[in-house]
Design an enzyme around this catalytic site. Structure first.
Site, mmCIF file in Angstrom:
data_model
loop_
_atom_site.group_PDB
_atom_site.id
_atom_site.type_symbol
_atom_site.label_atom_id
_atom_site.label_comp_id
_atom_site.label_asym_id
_atom_site.label_seq_id
_atom_site.Cartn_x
_atom_site.Cartn_y
_atom_site.Cartn_z
ATOM 1 N N ARG A 11 43.697 21.479 7.924
ATOM 2 C CA ARG A 11 43.711 20.954 9.303
ATOM 3 C C ARG A 11 42.467 21.392 10.093
ATOM 4 N NH1 ARG A 11 49.051 19.468 10.228
ATOM 5 N NH2 ARG A 11 48.248 17.754 11.495
ATOM 6 N N PRO A 12 41.253 21.133 9.588
ATOM 7 C CA PRO A 12 40.054 21.510 10.343
ATOM 8 C C PRO A 12 39.921 20.699 11.636
ATOM 9 C CG PRO A 12 39.474 20.141 8.473
ATOM 10 C CD PRO A 12 40.939 20.403 8.349
ATOM 11 N N ILE A 13 39.047 21.153 12.523
ATOM 12 C CA ILE A 13 38.826 20.373 13.761
ATOM 13 C C ILE A 13 37.344 20.072 13.955
ATOM 14 C CG2 ILE A 13 40.894 21.174 14.981
ATOM 15 C CD1 ILE A 13 38.943 23.144 16.447
ATOM 16 N N ASP A 14 36.586 20.124 12.858
ATOM 17 C CA ASP A 14 35.136 19.887 12.956
ATOM 18 C C ASP A 14 34.801 18.526 13.558
ATOM 19 O OD1 ASP A 14 36.384 19.097 10.487
ATOM 20 O OD2 ASP A 14 34.417 18.388 9.838
ATOM 21 N N LEU A 15 35.588 17.514 13.234
ATOM 22 C CA LEU A 15 35.280 16.156 13.746
ATOM 23 C C LEU A 15 35.526 16.077 15.261
ATOM 24 C CD1 LEU A 15 36.929 14.068 10.871
ATOM 25 C CD2 LEU A 15 34.511 14.675 11.133
ATOM 26 N N ARG B 1 60.954 19.894 15.737
ATOM 27 C CA ARG B 1 59.598 19.677 16.283
ATOM 28 C C ARG B 1 59.355 18.187 16.464
ATOM 29 N NH1 ARG B 1 54.849 21.698 13.009
ATOM 30 N NH2 ARG B 1 53.926 20.660 14.801
ATOM 31 N N ASP C 143 52.813 10.216 6.695
ATOM 32 C CA ASP C 143 54.023 10.839 7.249
ATOM 33 C C ASP C 143 55.305 10.269 6.655
ATOM 34 O OD1 ASP C 143 52.682 11.176 10.635
ATOM 35 O OD2 ASP C 143 52.275 12.219 8.762
ATOM 36 N N CYS D 210 51.667 21.954 11.103
ATOM 37 C CA CYS D 210 52.331 22.027 9.789
ATOM 38 C C CYS D 210 51.334 22.529 8.736
ATOM 39 C CB CYS D 210 52.798 20.636 9.367
ATOM 40 S SG CYS D 210 54.256 20.102 10.223
ATOM 41 N N ARG E 297 49.662 21.620 16.614
ATOM 42 C CA ARG E 297 48.359 21.032 16.299
ATOM 43 C C ARG E 297 47.848 20.244 17.505
ATOM 44 N NH1 ARG E 297 43.934 20.418 12.933
ATOM 45 N NH2 ARG E 297 43.234 18.272 12.916
ATOM 46 N N ILE F 53 45.429 11.644 2.231
ATOM 47 C CA ILE F 53 45.043 12.155 3.556
ATOM 48 C C ILE F 53 45.046 13.676 3.624
ATOM 49 C CG2 ILE F 53 45.573 12.083 6.039
ATOM 50 C CD1 ILE F 53 44.928 9.306 5.068
ATOM 51 N N LYS G 138 56.629 10.727 18.906
ATOM 52 C CA LYS G 138 56.080 12.087 19.094
ATOM 53 C C LYS G 138 54.555 12.025 19.129
ATOM 54 C CE LYS G 138 55.480 14.865 15.369
ATOM 55 N NZ LYS G 138 54.140 15.433 15.166
ATOM 56 N N ASN G 139 53.972 11.257 18.202
ATOM 57 C CA ASN G 139 52.510 11.285 18.041
ATOM 58 C C ASN G 139 51.763 10.413 19.038
ATOM 59 O OD1 ASN G 139 52.916 13.122 16.077
ATOM 60 N ND2 ASN G 139 52.526 11.756 14.356
HETATM 61 C C1 EPZ Z 1 47.816 13.149 13.123
HETATM 62 O O1 EPZ Z 1 47.369 14.384 12.634
HETATM 63 C C2 EPZ Z 1 49.336 13.267 13.172
HETATM 64 N N1 EPZ Z 1 49.709 14.372 14.055
HETATM 65 C C3 EPZ Z 1 49.878 13.548 11.763
HETATM 66 O O2 EPZ Z 1 51.303 13.551 11.849
HETATM 67 C C4 EPZ Z 1 49.446 12.412 10.837
HETATM 68 O O3 EPZ Z 1 49.872 12.703 9.530
HETATM 69 C C5 EPZ Z 1 47.904 12.306 10.864
HETATM 70 O O4 EPZ Z 1 47.462 12.085 12.221
HETATM 71 C C6 EPZ Z 1 47.383 11.187 9.993
HETATM 72 O O5 EPZ Z 1 47.950 10.008 10.356
HETATM 73 C C7 EPZ Z 1 49.799 14.162 15.397
HETATM 74 O O6 EPZ Z 1 49.532 13.076 15.881
HETATM 75 C C8 EPZ Z 1 50.239 15.329 16.236
HETATM 76 P P1 EPZ Z 1 43.820 13.391 11.138
HETATM 77 P P2 EPZ Z 1 45.791 14.751 12.701
HETATM 78 O O7 EPZ Z 1 42.837 13.994 12.070
HETATM 79 O O8 EPZ Z 1 45.181 14.146 13.907
HETATM 80 C C9 EPZ Z 1 40.900 15.669 8.201
HETATM 81 C C10 EPZ Z 1 53.460 14.437 11.602
HETATM 82 O O9 EPZ Z 1 54.166 14.705 10.604
HETATM 83 N N2 EPZ Z 1 40.225 16.164 9.404
HETATM 84 O O10 EPZ Z 1 43.956 11.902 11.087
HETATM 85 O O11 EPZ Z 1 45.661 16.208 12.499
HETATM 86 C C11 EPZ Z 1 42.300 16.234 8.038
HETATM 87 O O12 EPZ Z 1 42.260 17.496 7.398
HETATM 88 C C12 EPZ Z 1 51.990 14.802 11.599
HETATM 89 O O13 EPZ Z 1 53.873 13.857 12.646
HETATM 90 C C13 EPZ Z 1 39.014 16.824 9.263
HETATM 91 O O14 EPZ Z 1 38.510 16.998 8.166
HETATM 92 O O15 EPZ Z 1 45.266 14.007 11.400
HETATM 93 C C14 EPZ Z 1 42.971 15.180 7.178
HETATM 94 O O16 EPZ Z 1 42.619 15.402 5.830
HETATM 95 C C15 EPZ Z 1 51.543 15.462 10.297
HETATM 96 N N3 EPZ Z 1 38.395 17.288 10.386
HETATM 97 C C16 EPZ Z 1 42.307 13.876 7.652
HETATM 98 O O17 EPZ Z 1 41.097 14.259 8.310
HETATM 99 C C17 EPZ Z 1 38.921 17.093 11.641
HETATM 100 O O18 EPZ Z 1 38.294 17.519 12.632
HETATM 101 C C18 EPZ Z 1 43.157 13.082 8.626
HETATM 102 O O19 EPZ Z 1 43.532 13.956 9.668
HETATM 103 C C19 EPZ Z 1 40.158 16.417 11.756
HETATM 104 C C20 EPZ Z 1 40.782 15.951 10.629
#
Ligand code: EPZ
Length: 416
Positions: A120-124, A397, A305, A115, A91, A327, A22-23
Protein backbone atom coordinates in the site's frame (compact mmCIF):
# COMPACT_ATOMS: atom_id res chain seq x y z
CA UNK A 1 -17.89 -7.60 17.37
CA UNK A 2 -14.93 -9.97 17.28
CA UNK A 3 -16.36 -13.48 16.96
CA UNK A 4 -19.40 -14.91 15.14
CA UNK A 5 -21.20 -18.26 15.45
CA UNK A 6 -22.41 -19.26 11.95
CA UNK A 7 -24.80 -22.19 11.44
CA UNK A 8 -24.21 -23.99 8.11
CA UNK A 9 -26.28 -25.71 5.43
CA UNK A 10 -28.24 -22.54 4.64
CA UNK A 11 -29.88 -21.44 1.40
CA UNK A 12 -29.87 -17.66 1.26
CA UNK A 13 -32.98 -16.19 -0.35
CA UNK A 14 -34.87 -12.92 -0.24
CA UNK A 15 -34.43 -9.14 -0.43
CA UNK A 16 -31.57 -6.96 0.77
CA UNK A 17 -31.23 -3.15 0.87
CA UNK A 18 -27.76 -2.04 -0.20
CA UNK A 19 -26.03 0.67 1.87
CA UNK A 20 -24.06 3.66 0.64
CA UNK A 21 -20.62 3.06 -0.83
CA UNK A 22 -17.77 2.97 1.72
CA UNK A 23 -15.22 3.81 -0.99
CA UNK A 24 -17.20 6.83 -2.17
CA UNK A 25 -18.30 8.10 1.26
CA UNK A 26 -14.79 8.04 2.78
CA UNK A 27 -13.10 10.29 0.19
CA UNK A 28 -16.18 12.53 0.01
CA UNK A 29 -15.96 13.12 3.76
CA UNK A 30 -12.36 14.31 3.39
CA UNK A 31 -13.26 16.44 0.34
CA UNK A 32 -15.43 18.59 2.65
CA UNK A 33 -12.13 20.05 3.96
CA UNK A 34 -11.94 21.93 0.64
CA UNK A 35 -14.77 24.34 1.47
CA UNK A 36 -15.73 26.64 4.34
CA UNK A 37 -19.43 26.39 3.54
CA UNK A 38 -21.92 23.87 4.90
CA UNK A 39 -22.35 20.42 3.34
CA UNK A 40 -25.12 17.83 3.71
CA UNK A 41 -24.40 14.21 2.77
CA UNK A 42 -26.93 11.35 2.75
CA UNK A 43 -26.67 7.56 2.29
CA UNK A 44 -23.45 7.47 4.34
CA UNK A 45 -23.01 3.90 5.64
CA UNK A 46 -22.58 3.33 9.39
CA UNK A 47 -19.08 1.78 9.45
CA UNK A 48 -16.07 1.98 11.76
CA UNK A 49 -13.98 3.46 8.92
CA UNK A 50 -16.57 6.23 8.53
CA UNK A 51 -16.55 6.90 12.27
CA UNK A 52 -12.75 7.16 12.27
CA UNK A 53 -12.90 9.57 9.30
CA UNK A 54 -15.41 11.72 11.23
CA UNK A 55 -13.12 11.69 14.30
CA UNK A 56 -10.24 12.88 12.11
CA UNK A 57 -12.35 15.73 10.72
CA UNK A 58 -13.48 16.78 14.21
CA UNK A 59 -9.83 16.73 15.35
CA UNK A 60 -9.00 19.24 12.59
CA UNK A 61 -11.77 21.52 13.84
CA UNK A 62 -14.62 20.49 11.52
CA UNK A 63 -18.12 20.72 13.04
CA UNK A 64 -20.26 17.60 12.48
CA UNK A 65 -23.95 16.86 13.09
CA UNK A 66 -25.02 13.32 12.25
CA UNK A 67 -28.58 12.07 12.43
CA UNK A 68 -29.97 10.54 9.21
CA UNK A 69 -28.16 13.21 7.22
CA UNK A 70 -24.52 14.10 7.87
CA UNK A 71 -24.08 17.89 8.24
CA UNK A 72 -20.51 19.13 7.93
CA UNK A 73 -19.08 22.61 8.52
CA UNK A 74 -15.35 22.92 7.80
CA UNK A 75 -15.25 26.73 8.17
CA UNK A 76 -13.30 26.66 11.42
CA UNK A 77 -10.48 24.19 10.65
CA UNK A 78 -7.54 25.39 12.75
CA UNK A 79 -5.34 22.30 12.97
CA UNK A 80 -3.36 21.05 9.96
CA UNK A 81 -1.96 17.81 11.28
CA UNK A 82 -3.71 14.59 12.29
CA UNK A 83 -2.92 12.20 15.18
CA UNK A 84 -1.11 8.91 14.61
CA UNK A 85 -3.64 6.72 16.43
CA UNK A 86 -6.44 7.73 14.03
CA UNK A 87 -4.42 8.04 10.80
CA UNK A 88 -3.01 4.54 11.29
CA UNK A 89 -6.45 2.96 11.41
CA UNK A 90 -7.61 3.70 7.88
CA UNK A 91 -5.97 3.87 4.46
CA UNK A 92 -8.48 6.59 3.54
CA UNK A 93 -6.76 9.08 5.90
CA UNK A 94 -4.31 9.82 3.05
CA UNK A 95 -7.12 11.87 1.51
CA UNK A 96 -6.69 14.55 4.17
CA UNK A 97 -3.45 15.62 2.50
CA UNK A 98 -4.65 17.02 -0.85
CA UNK A 99 -7.59 19.06 0.49
CA UNK A 100 -5.62 20.58 3.44
CA UNK A 101 -2.78 21.49 1.08
CA UNK A 102 -5.12 22.95 -1.55
CA UNK A 103 -7.12 25.09 0.87
CA UNK A 104 -4.55 26.01 3.57
CA UNK A 105 -1.19 25.41 1.89
CA UNK A 106 -0.01 23.02 4.60
CA UNK A 107 -0.65 19.53 6.02
CA UNK A 108 1.13 17.07 8.26
CA UNK A 109 -0.03 13.45 8.50
CA UNK A 110 1.49 10.09 9.37
CA UNK A 111 1.69 7.39 6.72
CA UNK A 112 -1.81 5.81 6.59
CA UNK A 113 -2.89 2.30 7.67
CA UNK A 114 -5.32 -0.08 5.96
CA UNK A 115 -5.86 -3.78 5.20
CA UNK A 116 -2.75 -5.98 5.00
CA UNK A 117 -3.44 -6.95 1.39
CA UNK A 118 -0.25 -5.44 0.12
CA UNK A 119 2.46 -2.85 0.70
CA UNK A 120 0.00 0.00 0.00
CA UNK A 121 2.60 2.65 -0.99
CA UNK A 122 1.56 6.28 -1.47
CA UNK A 123 4.28 7.38 -3.90
CA UNK A 124 1.75 8.16 -6.64
CA UNK A 125 -0.21 10.43 -4.26
CA UNK A 126 2.92 12.33 -3.22
CA UNK A 127 4.37 12.56 -6.77
CA UNK A 128 1.08 14.03 -7.97
CA UNK A 129 1.05 16.71 -5.27
CA UNK A 130 4.72 17.54 -5.93
CA UNK A 131 3.91 17.99 -9.64
CA UNK A 132 1.20 20.46 -8.56
CA UNK A 133 3.89 22.47 -6.75
CA UNK A 134 3.83 21.05 -3.22
CA UNK A 135 7.03 20.67 -1.14
CA UNK A 136 6.88 17.35 0.69
CA UNK A 137 9.23 16.15 3.47
CA UNK A 138 9.03 12.53 4.61
CA UNK A 139 10.54 11.99 8.06
CA UNK A 140 9.87 9.45 10.85
CA UNK A 141 6.83 8.03 9.03
CA UNK A 142 5.37 11.51 8.81
CA UNK A 143 4.45 13.49 5.66
CA UNK A 144 5.03 17.23 6.04
CA UNK A 145 3.59 19.09 3.03
CA UNK A 146 3.32 22.76 2.19
CA UNK A 147 3.01 25.15 -0.74
CA UNK A 148 3.75 28.86 -0.97
CA UNK A 149 0.58 30.48 -2.38
CA UNK A 150 -1.65 28.21 -4.51
CA UNK A 151 -0.95 24.83 -6.09
CA UNK A 152 -0.32 25.13 -9.83
CA UNK A 153 -2.34 23.09 -12.38
CA UNK A 154 -0.32 20.61 -14.44
CA UNK A 155 -0.55 17.77 -16.98
CA UNK A 156 0.02 14.61 -14.91
CA UNK A 157 0.51 11.19 -16.49
CA UNK A 158 -0.11 8.45 -13.89
CA UNK A 159 2.61 5.80 -14.25
CA UNK A 160 0.19 3.30 -12.69
CA UNK A 161 -3.62 3.31 -12.42
CA UNK A 162 -4.43 4.22 -8.81
CA UNK A 163 -7.89 4.96 -7.40
CA UNK A 164 -6.48 6.69 -4.33
CA UNK A 165 -3.89 8.79 -6.11
CA UNK A 166 -6.41 9.88 -8.77
CA UNK A 167 -8.65 11.10 -5.94
CA UNK A 168 -5.79 12.90 -4.15
CA UNK A 169 -4.70 14.75 -7.30
CA UNK A 170 -8.26 15.56 -8.41
CA UNK A 171 -9.08 17.02 -4.98
CA UNK A 172 -5.92 19.15 -4.82
CA UNK A 173 -6.31 20.37 -8.44
CA UNK A 174 -9.84 21.59 -7.65
CA UNK A 175 -8.42 24.73 -5.96
CA UNK A 176 -5.12 24.94 -7.91
CA UNK A 177 -4.28 27.83 -10.22
CA UNK A 178 -5.08 26.95 -13.86
CA UNK A 179 -5.73 23.62 -15.60
CA UNK A 180 -4.79 20.10 -14.50
CA UNK A 181 -5.08 16.98 -16.66
CA UNK A 182 -4.89 13.54 -15.00
CA UNK A 183 -3.96 11.10 -17.76
CA UNK A 184 -4.19 7.32 -17.22
CA UNK A 185 -6.66 8.11 -14.41
CA UNK A 186 -8.63 5.43 -12.52
CA UNK A 187 -12.23 5.16 -13.82
CA UNK A 188 -14.03 3.72 -10.78
CA UNK A 189 -17.66 4.82 -10.14
CA UNK A 190 -16.51 6.22 -6.78
CA UNK A 191 -14.32 8.72 -8.64
CA UNK A 192 -17.32 9.78 -10.74
CA UNK A 193 -19.33 10.29 -7.53
CA UNK A 194 -16.56 12.38 -5.95
CA UNK A 195 -16.31 14.56 -9.08
CA UNK A 196 -20.11 14.98 -9.09
CA UNK A 197 -19.95 16.05 -5.43
CA UNK A 198 -17.10 18.53 -6.03
CA UNK A 199 -18.82 19.98 -9.11
CA UNK A 200 -21.96 20.49 -7.00
CA UNK A 201 -19.76 22.71 -4.80
CA UNK A 202 -18.67 24.78 -7.80
CA UNK A 203 -15.61 22.80 -8.93
CA UNK A 204 -14.85 22.46 -12.62
CA UNK A 205 -14.11 18.78 -13.35
CA UNK A 206 -14.90 16.95 -16.59
CA UNK A 207 -14.03 13.45 -17.75
CA UNK A 208 -14.27 11.65 -14.38
CA UNK A 209 -14.90 7.97 -15.13
CA UNK A 210 -12.69 8.12 -18.23
CA UNK A 211 -8.90 7.74 -18.53
CA UNK A 212 -8.47 11.53 -18.79
CA UNK A 213 -9.83 13.93 -16.17
CA UNK A 214 -9.71 17.70 -16.81
CA UNK A 215 -9.84 20.07 -13.84
CA UNK A 216 -9.98 23.89 -14.08
CA UNK A 217 -8.95 25.24 -10.68
CA UNK A 218 -11.30 27.67 -8.90
CA UNK A 219 -10.60 30.14 -6.08
CA UNK A 220 -13.05 28.64 -3.61
CA UNK A 221 -15.92 26.19 -3.33
CA UNK A 222 -19.46 26.73 -2.06
CA UNK A 223 -21.65 24.46 0.10
CA UNK A 224 -23.90 21.73 -1.22
CA UNK A 225 -25.95 18.57 -0.74
CA UNK A 226 -24.96 15.08 -1.95
CA UNK A 227 -26.26 11.52 -1.86
CA UNK A 228 -23.55 8.84 -1.88
CA UNK A 229 -23.83 6.12 -4.55
CA UNK A 230 -24.70 2.54 -3.50
CA UNK A 231 -21.92 0.13 -2.53
CA UNK A 232 -21.16 -2.04 -5.58
CA UNK A 233 -18.94 -4.41 -3.57
CA UNK A 234 -21.58 -5.00 -0.89
CA UNK A 235 -24.02 -5.67 -3.76
CA UNK A 236 -21.63 -8.17 -5.36
CA UNK A 237 -21.07 -9.86 -2.00
CA UNK A 238 -24.80 -10.49 -1.51
CA UNK A 239 -25.19 -11.73 -5.08
CA UNK A 240 -22.43 -14.27 -4.37
CA UNK A 241 -24.22 -15.21 -1.11
CA UNK A 242 -27.22 -16.38 -3.16
CA UNK A 243 -25.07 -17.89 -5.92
CA UNK A 244 -23.09 -20.16 -3.56
CA UNK A 245 -26.20 -21.30 -1.68
CA UNK A 246 -28.18 -22.11 -4.85
CA UNK A 247 -30.68 -19.45 -3.79
CA UNK A 248 -32.27 -16.30 -5.19
CA UNK A 249 -31.94 -12.69 -4.11
CA UNK A 250 -32.99 -9.17 -5.06
CA UNK A 251 -30.56 -6.38 -4.16
CA UNK A 252 -32.45 -3.08 -3.81
CA UNK A 253 -31.16 0.55 -3.87
CA UNK A 254 -28.14 -0.45 -5.94
CA UNK A 255 -26.71 0.56 -9.32
CA UNK A 256 -26.53 -2.35 -11.83
CA UNK A 257 -24.32 -0.44 -14.28
CA UNK A 258 -21.52 -0.40 -11.65
CA UNK A 259 -21.38 -4.20 -11.62
CA UNK A 260 -21.23 -5.14 -15.31
CA UNK A 261 -18.09 -7.31 -15.01
CA UNK A 262 -19.46 -9.06 -11.89
CA UNK A 263 -22.85 -9.79 -13.49
CA UNK A 264 -21.18 -11.21 -16.61
CA UNK A 265 -19.24 -13.67 -14.42
CA UNK A 266 -22.31 -14.64 -12.33
CA UNK A 267 -24.19 -15.30 -15.55
CA UNK A 268 -21.29 -17.46 -16.75
CA UNK A 269 -21.56 -19.39 -13.45
CA UNK A 270 -25.16 -20.27 -14.37
CA UNK A 271 -27.12 -17.58 -12.54
CA UNK A 272 -30.23 -16.03 -14.08
CA UNK A 273 -29.76 -12.27 -13.75
CA UNK A 274 -32.39 -9.54 -14.17
CA UNK A 275 -31.81 -5.84 -13.54
CA UNK A 276 -33.95 -2.72 -13.19
CA UNK A 277 -33.28 0.97 -12.49
CA UNK A 278 -32.01 0.39 -8.94
CA UNK A 279 -32.22 -3.38 -8.39
CA UNK A 280 -30.53 -6.63 -9.39
CA UNK A 281 -32.20 -10.05 -9.18
CA UNK A 282 -30.17 -13.26 -9.15
CA UNK A 283 -31.66 -16.76 -9.26
CA UNK A 284 -29.55 -19.95 -9.26
CA UNK A 285 -32.71 -22.03 -9.82
CA UNK A 286 -31.39 -24.53 -7.26
CA UNK A 287 -28.27 -25.29 -9.32
CA UNK A 288 -24.65 -25.54 -8.22
CA UNK A 289 -22.54 -22.80 -9.91
CA UNK A 290 -20.06 -23.54 -12.68
CA UNK A 291 -16.38 -22.71 -12.00
CA UNK A 292 -15.03 -19.43 -13.41
CA UNK A 293 -11.73 -18.08 -14.70
CA UNK A 294 -11.19 -14.43 -13.71
CA UNK A 295 -8.52 -11.73 -13.93
CA UNK A 296 -8.94 -8.77 -11.58
CA UNK A 297 -8.36 -5.39 -13.22
CA UNK A 298 -9.00 -1.66 -12.75
CA UNK A 299 -12.60 -0.59 -13.46
CA UNK A 300 -14.50 -1.48 -15.60
CA UNK A 301 -12.56 -4.74 -15.26
CA UNK A 302 -13.37 -7.32 -12.59
CA UNK A 303 -12.94 -5.68 -9.13
CA UNK A 304 -10.15 -6.94 -6.86
CA UNK A 305 -12.53 -6.34 -3.94
CA UNK A 306 -14.66 -9.23 -5.25
CA UNK A 307 -11.73 -11.65 -5.62
CA UNK A 308 -12.15 -13.50 -2.29
CA UNK A 309 -15.92 -13.85 -2.67
CA UNK A 310 -15.53 -15.40 -6.14
CA UNK A 311 -12.76 -17.70 -4.96
CA UNK A 312 -15.28 -19.05 -2.42
CA UNK A 313 -17.77 -19.54 -5.26
CA UNK A 314 -15.12 -21.48 -7.20
CA UNK A 315 -14.37 -23.75 -4.22
CA UNK A 316 -17.90 -25.21 -4.33
CA UNK A 317 -18.48 -24.97 -8.10
CA UNK A 318 -18.51 -27.70 -10.73
CA UNK A 319 -15.03 -27.84 -12.29
CA UNK A 320 -11.73 -26.02 -11.77
CA UNK A 321 -11.73 -22.22 -11.43
CA UNK A 322 -8.82 -19.75 -11.43
CA UNK A 323 -8.60 -16.11 -10.28
CA UNK A 324 -5.51 -14.06 -11.11
CA UNK A 325 -5.01 -11.06 -8.80
CA UNK A 326 -3.31 -8.25 -10.72
CA UNK A 327 -3.84 -5.29 -8.33
CA UNK A 328 -2.56 -6.28 -4.87
CA UNK A 329 0.37 -8.52 -4.02
CA UNK A 330 -0.96 -10.25 -0.89
CA UNK A 331 -4.67 -10.79 -1.25
CA UNK A 332 -4.98 -14.58 -0.82
CA UNK A 333 -4.55 -14.76 2.98
CA UNK A 334 -8.12 -16.09 3.34
CA UNK A 335 -7.26 -19.17 1.21
CA UNK A 336 -5.68 -21.07 4.13
CA UNK A 337 -8.90 -20.61 6.12
CA UNK A 338 -10.99 -22.01 3.26
CA UNK A 339 -8.57 -24.95 3.05
CA UNK A 340 -9.30 -25.56 6.76
CA UNK A 341 -12.93 -25.84 5.67
CA UNK A 342 -12.07 -28.57 3.19
CA UNK A 343 -11.58 -26.45 0.07
CA UNK A 344 -9.14 -27.82 -2.54
CA UNK A 345 -6.97 -24.79 -3.36
CA UNK A 346 -3.55 -24.18 -4.90
CA UNK A 347 -1.82 -20.80 -5.11
CA UNK A 348 0.51 -20.34 -8.07
CA UNK A 349 2.19 -16.89 -8.02
CA UNK A 350 -0.74 -14.44 -8.25
CA UNK A 351 -3.35 -17.03 -9.21
CA UNK A 352 -5.64 -18.98 -6.89
CA UNK A 353 -6.73 -22.32 -8.40
CA UNK A 354 -9.86 -23.93 -6.88
CA UNK A 355 -10.80 -27.56 -7.55
CA UNK A 356 -14.56 -27.50 -6.93
CA UNK A 357 -16.06 -29.76 -4.25
CA UNK A 358 -19.80 -30.13 -3.43
CA UNK A 359 -19.57 -29.02 0.21
CA UNK A 360 -17.27 -27.25 2.67
CA UNK A 361 -17.03 -28.40 6.29
CA UNK A 362 -17.32 -26.16 9.33
CA UNK A 363 -14.21 -24.97 11.16
CA UNK A 364 -12.75 -22.33 13.46
CA UNK A 365 -11.54 -19.61 11.03
CA UNK A 366 -9.73 -16.28 11.32
CA UNK A 367 -10.38 -13.13 9.26
CA UNK A 368 -7.40 -11.19 7.90
CA UNK A 369 -9.02 -8.25 6.12
CA UNK A 370 -12.35 -6.72 5.19
CA UNK A 371 -13.37 -8.74 2.12
CA UNK A 372 -11.93 -11.97 3.56
CA UNK A 373 -14.21 -11.48 6.60
CA UNK A 374 -17.35 -11.37 4.46
CA UNK A 375 -16.11 -14.36 2.46
CA UNK A 376 -15.48 -16.55 5.54
CA UNK A 377 -18.91 -15.71 6.99
CA UNK A 378 -20.53 -16.72 3.70
CA UNK A 379 -18.45 -19.92 3.73
CA UNK A 380 -19.81 -20.67 7.22
CA UNK A 381 -23.39 -20.17 6.00
CA UNK A 382 -23.06 -22.96 3.40
CA UNK A 383 -20.60 -25.34 5.14
CA UNK A 384 -21.80 -28.51 6.91
CA UNK A 385 -21.99 -27.82 10.66
CA UNK A 386 -21.21 -24.84 12.90
CA UNK A 387 -18.40 -22.44 11.97
CA UNK A 388 -16.78 -19.95 14.36
CA UNK A 389 -15.46 -16.86 12.57
CA UNK A 390 -12.84 -14.92 14.57
CA UNK A 391 -11.42 -11.36 14.22
CA UNK A 392 -14.61 -10.07 12.65
CA UNK A 393 -13.70 -6.52 13.71
CA UNK A 394 -12.35 -6.26 10.15
CA UNK A 395 -15.91 -6.78 8.84
CA UNK A 396 -17.55 -3.73 10.44
CA UNK A 397 -14.95 -1.52 8.78
CA UNK A 398 -16.74 -1.96 5.48
CA UNK A 399 -20.07 -3.80 5.75
CA UNK A 400 -23.08 -2.20 7.49
CA UNK A 401 -25.16 -4.72 9.52
CA UNK A 402 -23.81 -7.67 7.48
CA UNK A 403 -24.89 -10.46 9.92
CA UNK A 404 -28.39 -8.92 10.30
CA UNK A 405 -28.82 -8.58 6.54
CA UNK A 406 -27.71 -12.21 6.05
CA UNK A 407 -30.03 -13.46 8.83
CA UNK A 408 -32.95 -11.82 7.01
CA UNK A 409 -31.96 -13.99 4.00
CA UNK A 410 -32.15 -17.20 6.04
CA UNK A 411 -28.73 -17.32 7.68
CA UNK A 412 -28.31 -18.08 11.39
CA UNK A 413 -25.44 -15.92 12.63
CA UNK A 414 -24.92 -14.91 16.25
CA UNK A 415 -22.34 -12.62 17.85
CA UNK A 416 -20.47 -14.43 20.67
C1 EPZ B 1 -8.89 1.69 -3.24
O1 EPZ B 1 -7.67 1.43 -2.59
C2 EPZ B 1 -9.95 1.00 -2.39
N1 EPZ B 1 -9.92 1.54 -1.04
C3 EPZ B 1 -9.65 -0.51 -2.33
O2 EPZ B 1 -10.73 -1.12 -1.62
C4 EPZ B 1 -9.64 -1.06 -3.76
O3 EPZ B 1 -9.30 -2.42 -3.72
C5 EPZ B 1 -8.59 -0.29 -4.58
O4 EPZ B 1 -8.90 1.12 -4.56
C6 EPZ B 1 -8.52 -0.75 -6.02
O5 EPZ B 1 -9.74 -0.66 -6.60
C7 EPZ B 1 -10.61 2.68 -0.75
O6 EPZ B 1 -11.22 3.28 -1.62
C8 EPZ B 1 -10.58 3.15 0.67
P1 EPZ B 1 -5.09 1.88 -5.58
P2 EPZ B 1 -6.34 2.23 -3.04
O7 EPZ B 1 -4.37 3.14 -5.28
O8 EPZ B 1 -6.69 3.61 -3.46
C9 EPZ B 1 -0.55 0.62 -6.03
C10 EPZ B 1 -11.70 -2.42 0.08
O9 EPZ B 1 -11.69 -3.64 0.33
N2 EPZ B 1 -0.23 1.98 -5.58
O10 EPZ B 1 -6.02 1.83 -6.75
O11 EPZ B 1 -5.33 2.06 -1.97
C11 EPZ B 1 -1.19 -0.22 -4.94
O12 EPZ B 1 -0.20 -0.82 -4.12
C12 EPZ B 1 -10.42 -1.73 -0.34
O13 EPZ B 1 -12.73 -1.68 0.12
C13 EPZ B 1 1.09 2.41 -5.67
O14 EPZ B 1 1.96 1.69 -6.11
O15 EPZ B 1 -5.89 1.38 -4.30
C14 EPZ B 1 -1.96 -1.25 -5.74
O16 EPZ B 1 -1.07 -2.27 -6.15
C15 EPZ B 1 -9.23 -2.68 -0.41
N3 EPZ B 1 1.38 3.67 -5.24
C16 EPZ B 1 -2.40 -0.46 -6.99
O17 EPZ B 1 -1.54 0.68 -7.06
C17 EPZ B 1 0.41 4.52 -4.76
O18 EPZ B 1 0.74 5.68 -4.41
C18 EPZ B 1 -3.84 0.01 -6.93
O19 EPZ B 1 -4.00 0.71 -5.71
C19 EPZ B 1 -0.92 4.06 -4.68
C20 EPZ B 1 -1.22 2.79 -5.11
Amino acid sequence: MNKLRVEGNKNLNGNVIISGSKNAALPILFMTILTEEKIKISNVPNLTDINIALKLLVYLGVKIKYKKILCIDASSINIFHAPYHLIKKIRASIWILGPLLARFGKAKIFLPGGCKIGRRPIDLHLNGLIQLGAKIDLKDNCIDAYVKGRLQGKYILMEKISVGATITIMSAATLAQGYTVIDNAACEPEIVDIAKFLNSLGANIIGAGSKKIYIKGVIKLTGGVHQVIPDRIETGTFLVAAAISQGHIICHKTEPKHLKSVLIKLNEAGAKIETGKDWIKLDMRGKRPKALNIFTAPYPGFPTDMQAQFALLNTISKGIGTITETIFENRFIYASELINMGAKIEIQKNTIICYGIPKLISSNVFCSDLRASATLILAGCIAAGLTIVNHTYHLIRGYESFPNKLNKLGADIKII
